[in-house]
Design a protein around this motif. Structure first.
Motif, PDB file in Angstrom:
ATOM      1  N   UNK A  87       0.862  -1.185   0.000  1.00  0.00           N
ATOM      2  CA  UNK A  87       0.000   0.000   0.000  1.00  0.00           C
ATOM      3  C   UNK A  87       0.895   1.231   0.000  1.00  0.00           C
ATOM      4  N   UNK A  88       0.684   2.114  -0.969  1.00  0.00           N
ATOM      5  CA  UNK A  88       1.485   3.342  -1.080  1.00  0.00           C
ATOM      6  C   UNK A  88       0.556   4.541  -0.904  1.00  0.00           C
ATOM      7  N   UNK A  89       0.824   5.325   0.143  1.00  0.00           N
ATOM      8  CA  UNK A  89       0.042   6.538   0.410  1.00  0.00           C
ATOM      9  C   UNK A  89       0.958   7.737   0.161  1.00  0.00           C
ATOM     10  N   UNK A  90       0.583   8.561  -0.813  1.00  0.00           N
ATOM     11  CA  UNK A  90       1.433   9.681  -1.239  1.00  0.00           C
ATOM     12  C   UNK A  90       0.727  11.002  -0.992  1.00  0.00           C
ATOM     13  N   UNK A  91       1.501  11.984  -0.549  1.00  0.00           N
ATOM     14  CA  UNK A  91       0.943  13.316  -0.270  1.00  0.00           C
ATOM     15  C   UNK A  91       1.733  14.363  -1.047  1.00  0.00           C
ATOM     16  N   UNK A  92       1.005  15.260  -1.683  1.00  0.00           N
ATOM     17  CA  UNK A  92       1.623  16.338  -2.452  1.00  0.00           C
ATOM     18  C   UNK A  92       2.335  17.296  -1.490  1.00  0.00           C
ATOM     19  N   UNK A  93       3.660  17.440  -1.687  1.00  0.00           N
ATOM     20  CA  UNK A  93       4.434  18.313  -0.791  1.00  0.00           C
ATOM     21  C   UNK A  93       5.029  19.495  -1.566  1.00  0.00           C
ATOM     22  N   UNK A  94       4.413  19.820  -2.697  1.00  0.00           N
ATOM     23  CA  UNK A  94       4.930  20.926  -3.518  1.00  0.00           C
ATOM     24  C   UNK A  94       4.956  22.228  -2.735  1.00  0.00           C
ATOM     25  N   UNK A  95       3.855  22.519  -2.025  1.00  0.00           N
ATOM     26  CA  UNK A  95       3.798  23.761  -1.250  1.00  0.00           C
ATOM     27  C   UNK A  95       4.803  23.738  -0.113  1.00  0.00           C
ATOM     28  N   UNK A  96       4.960  22.585   0.506  1.00  0.00           N
ATOM     29  CA  UNK A  96       5.935  22.477   1.596  1.00  0.00           C
ATOM     30  C   UNK A  96       7.347  22.708   1.082  1.00  0.00           C
ATOM     31  N   UNK A  97       7.633  22.185  -0.115  1.00  0.00           N
ATOM     32  CA  UNK A  97       8.955  22.391  -0.717  1.00  0.00           C
ATOM     33  C   UNK A  97       9.214  23.873  -0.972  1.00  0.00           C
TER      34      UNK A  97
END
Length: 541
Positions: free
Chosen positions: A306-316
């Motif tokens: 199971x792969x759970x991915x979160x967009x971290x563009x804003x955090x970057x």
């Protein structure tokens, strides 16, 4: 013939008991009003049928009519039992003679079973059936062969009769208990199904409405489930993504690391976190932080991940802003040292220009002037490159050269604090894949913290060597105030600083940069003896 009649009686009884039980298992009806009384009526009808199938012996009618009476008392109480008993009594009186024996026996049985009902109320149905049948046997023996002298010389006849009544009770108990157990199991399965359905609905609501990407992948890297958020975040329809391997949208530079991590998870059953880039339908790349968890199947082996991915563009973006802010802070603190360093060459230039005026001209003086001017230019260039935002581009970097340049840049500030750098490089070169400016930022932060930890001056020892794991080991040892051991694990937390005016961002950014370079940083420290910082970076082949 007597035995055959009993067997027929027993078979018909079993059929009549099981028929309504089987029908009720398939028909879901509302509770019937006064259900217990209707059961008594049905039990009475069963008794009438059994009496009609009875055999006659010297004016007496023999059958197993008391089996449904006992069962009605055990499972439904005295009133249904009495109703069943009345049906049985009337049918028996109409069927044959010897009314006195029948009425006395019936009265005694009904009375005793009613009393036993209240005495054995808390016992299970099976135990009550045994007690009620035992009571019936006792009453029968006392009244029929003893009091009324019916077939006293034929004990086998009475034993045979009681045996078949017992079999009737046993068959009835087995049928009813099996039916009730089936109902309990069915109710339990129904409740479990509803619970599973409710949980599935909750999980589906979470999976279908979360902004995180949830993906289920098998050993062949085929996708068996995709959350609808993939379509919203990446722009591709889920039906299209399910047809392809899970790494189709991966950035080419991230594929080797991703495939290696997946392979390790299937082999060693260990969860992993990673940062990957996935392609949007428009062609641009989105950065994700992914948590990968292996799921075991049959045979205790990992079948899916199971792969759970979160967009971290804003955090970057926020981290980039913090990184630039920290750079500007360092530039400001270095300004005093740079100004002091610039004054020295300027003094030299001023003195030689004066000599030039006095003695007219000299080639040697002109060369020295140019050398000092180049030194000023070199220092100012370093400051400009540090303050100017740089595009992140991984190139081959020589760690030794980078440390030498960093030490030169910080030497003015170190001299102002009566601190000397002791740099020792093993045989190199120490080549890594990285971004030069970011790594310089790490070395600047570490060395600057070492300087600030030594208010009375001293030596800072810097060593560079290669370890057995083909990694570049950079160690920085100061002899300053040191850090309490219990505070070491907190180093790297945002806005946590041991300095009075510190922001805590410098060490945090160092950790982040080293993580991007697949490196690590560790600390060992003792109060009033100093701190040792060790940085590990993987060397290129």
């Amino acid at each position: 013939m007597v035995l055959l009649d009993y067997i027929i009686n027993l078979s018909i009884f079993s059929l009549l008991v099981s028929t309504p039980l089987v029908i009720s298992s398939f028909i879901h009806h509302k509770p019937i009003k006064n259900f217990r009384y209707w059961v008594g009526v049905y039990g009475g009808i069963v008794s009438v049928v059994l009496i009609k199938l009875s055999f006659q012996q010297q004016g007496y009618s023999y059958d197993i009519r008391y089996a449904p009476v006992i069962l009605a008392f055990v499972y439904f109480g005295p009133l249904p039992g009495i109703i069943t008993g009345i049906f049985a009594l009337v049918a028996r009186l109409l069927e044959s003679g010897q009314w006195t024996t029948v009425i006395v026996g019936w009265t005694a049985i009904i009375l005793i079973l009613t009393i036993f009902h209240f005495v054995t109320k808390r016992l299970s149905h099976v135990k009550r059936s045994v007690i009620f049948f035992t009571a019936y046997v006792a009453i029968y023996i006392i009244i029929v062969p003893i009091i009324f002298h019916v077939f006293r010389d034929k004990p086998i006849f009475h034993l045979q009769y009681l045996l078949f009544v017992m079999l009737g009770v046993i068959f009835g108990v087995l049928l009813i208990e099996s039916h009730e157990k089936l109902i309990r199991l069915n109710r339990g399965l129904s409740n479990m199904y509803k619970l599973v359905e409710a949980n599935e609905l909750k999980y589906r609501l979470i999976a279908e409405n979360t902004s995180d990407l949830i993906l289920l992948m098998d050993k062949e890297h085929a996708i068996s489930y995709l959350s609808p958020s993939h379509e919203h975040v990446l722009g591709f329809p889920c039906s299209e993504l399910e047809k392809h391997r899970c790494f189709r949208l991966l950035h080419p530079d991230d594929k080797p690391m991703f495939l290696d991590s997946i392979k390790r998870m299937f082999e060693y059953n260990e969860s992993q976190s990673m940062e990957i880039r996935l392609m949007h339908k428009d062609g641009h790349w989105i950065e994700f932080e992914s948590k990968c968890m292996p799921v075991k199947g049959e045979g205790d082996t990992v079948e899916n991940i199971v792969i759970i991915s979160r967009d971290i563009s804003e955090r970057k973006k926020s981290e980039e802003i913090l990184l630039q802010s920290e750079k500007l802070s360092i530039v400001g603190e270095l300004a005093a040292g740079v100004a002091h360093e610039i004054r020295n060459p300027l003094t030299t230039i001023k003195g030689f220009v004066q000599l030039y005026k006095a003695e007219n001209s000299s080639v040697v003086y002109n060369d020295l002037l140019l050398s000092e001017l180049e030194r000023i230019e070199s220092i100012t260039s370093e400051l400009l490159s540090l303050g100017k935002p740089q595009a992140v581009q991984l190139d081959q970097v020589n760690v030794g050269e980078l440390l030498i340049n960093t030490v030169e840049l910080l030497s003015p500030q170190a001299n102002m604090n009566n601190i000397q750098f002791d740099l020792k490089l093993d045989e190199g070169p120490f080549l890594i894949k990285g971004e030069k400016n970011q790594l310089k930022q790490v070395f600047l932060n570490v060395l600057k913290n070492a300087i600030e930890a030594m208010p009375v001056g001293g030596d800072i020892h810097i060593g560079v060597r290669k370890n057995e794991a083909n990694e570049c080991m950079i160690s920085v040892q100061d002899h300053g105030l040191g850090i309490p051991e219990e505070l070491l694990p907190r180093l790297g937390e945002p806005f946590y600083s041991l300095k009075e005016k510190g922001t805590g961002l410098g060490v945090m950014i160092c950790h982040k940069i080293l993580k991007q370079h697949n490196g690590s940083i560790t600390y060992t420290s003792k109060l009033n003896k100093g701190t040792k910082v060790e940085i590990k970076l993987p060397l290129t082949s």
